[in-house]
Design an enzyme around this catalytic site. Structure first.
Site, PDB file in Angstrom:
ATOM      1  N   LYS A  17       3.137 -13.481  -0.180  1.00  0.00           N
ATOM      2  CA  LYS A  17       3.414 -13.358   1.259  1.00  0.00           C
ATOM      3  C   LYS A  17       2.985 -14.607   2.026  1.00  0.00           C
ATOM      4  CE  LYS A  17       0.827  -9.677   1.897  1.00  0.00           C
ATOM      5  NZ  LYS A  17       0.312  -9.342   0.567  1.00  0.00           N
ATOM      6  N   ARG A  92      -0.626  -3.127   7.902  1.00  0.00           N
ATOM      7  CA  ARG A  92      -0.972  -2.684   6.552  1.00  0.00           C
ATOM      8  C   ARG A  92      -1.209  -1.178   6.497  1.00  0.00           C
ATOM      9  NH1 ARG A  92      -3.236  -7.776   4.561  1.00  0.00           N
ATOM     10  NH2 ARG A  92      -3.874  -7.652   2.391  1.00  0.00           N
ATOM     11  N   ARG A 161     -11.103 -16.607  -4.992  1.00  0.00           N
ATOM     12  CA  ARG A 161     -11.598 -15.726  -3.930  1.00  0.00           C
ATOM     13  C   ARG A 161     -12.329 -14.562  -4.567  1.00  0.00           C
ATOM     14  NH1 ARG A 161      -6.430 -14.393  -0.248  1.00  0.00           N
ATOM     15  NH2 ARG A 161      -7.286 -12.316  -0.448  1.00  0.00           N
ATOM     16  N   ARG A 172      -7.453  -3.245  -4.764  1.00  0.00           N
ATOM     17  CA  ARG A 172      -6.549  -3.655  -3.675  1.00  0.00           C
ATOM     18  C   ARG A 172      -5.140  -3.110  -3.907  1.00  0.00           C
ATOM     19  NH1 ARG A 172      -7.142  -9.839  -3.677  1.00  0.00           N
ATOM     20  NH2 ARG A 172      -5.591  -9.781  -2.029  1.00  0.00           N
TER      21      ARG A 172
END
Ligand code: AMP
Length: 236
Positions: A17, A92, A161, A172
């Protein structure tokens, strides 16, 4: 004030994205607003929002709707009737999607669902590395840096990350399926959704997205009919 053209890029972690939103921003001149980037910046600067969000983000959970929506609302106050905006990572949840309806005014967002197979998600995320200084994203599989330093003038160190570690990525994806997949249904029922094949290479995905945005297709279709470029059952 709202924007004349609101583009929402939806997709699971690892769909690309951010990369696609940046490419589209270059092509259209519209600002690219990534709630993930804004939150990471708040964490780096240790603002009150950053302090509240840090631990939540580390574990892969979602930051509360009202905090994220406030960030986006602030950006909308800067909009003008002629301009456009690209939202990456927002909305989201369906609560966020309803909030976006309110601040969008009469503009119907054009929503692009970048669908990717689960195998691709793990491969992309496990290879992702980001610059500690400017946040630019690389990938050991697709965009490698042999010196492990950012190619931008900052020359920052490239690191993984914390929320890209495998166990956090799995969480996630679960959160995406529970909370964000219903957002796809929300826009599908309104006829605002177009599915893009995110398993293709970066340039091909960028081309599909640019064509759709230039044509403004999704926003002109009658409600209730999903536009699909390529839908496969193993994609999320
Ligand atoms: P991203 O860079 O889009 O993958 O976002 C990284 C993290 O920031 C997410 O895992 C969430 O913790 C948080 N985040 C980003 N956007 C949102 C949002 N719209 N709602 C809630 N949390 C968000």
């Amino acid at each position: 004030m709202s924007y004349a053209h609101i583009i929402v890029i939806l997709g699971p972690p690892g769909a690309g994205k951010g990369t696609q939103a940046a490419r589209l921003a270059e092509a259209t001149g519209f600002p690219h607003v990534s709630t993930g980037d804004l939150l990471r910046e708040a964490v780096r600067r240790r603002t009150p929002l950053g302090l509240k969000s840090k631990a939540i983000m580390k574990t892969g959970q979602l930051v509360p709707d009202e905090l994220v929506s406030q960030l986006v609302a602030t950006r909308f106050e800067e909009g003008t009737a002629e301009s456009g905006i690209i939202l990456d990572g927002y909305p989201r949840t369906t609560t966020q999607a309803e909030y976006l309806e309110k601040i969008a005014g009469t503009t119907r967002p054009q929503v692009l669902h970048v669908a990717v197979s689960e195998g691709q998600i793990i491969r992309r995320i496990s290879g992702r590395r980001a610059c500690v200084k400017c946040g630019k994203v690389y990938n050991v599989h697709f965009l490698p840096r042999t010196d492990e330093q950012c190619g931008a003038p900052c020359g920052g160190e490239l690191v993984q990350r914390e929320d890209d570690r495998e166990e956090i990525v799995k969480r996630r994806i679960r959160i995406y399926l529970d909370l964000t997949a219903p957002v796809i249904g929300f826009y599908k029922s309104r006829g605002q959704l177009t599915v893009v094949d995110g398993d293709l290479d970066v340039d091909s995905v960028a081309k599909q997205i640019a064509e759709l945005v230039m044509a403004g297709r999704a926003s002109k279709r009658p409600a209730g009919r999903e536009q699909s470029r390529s839908r496969r059952d193993d994609c999320v």
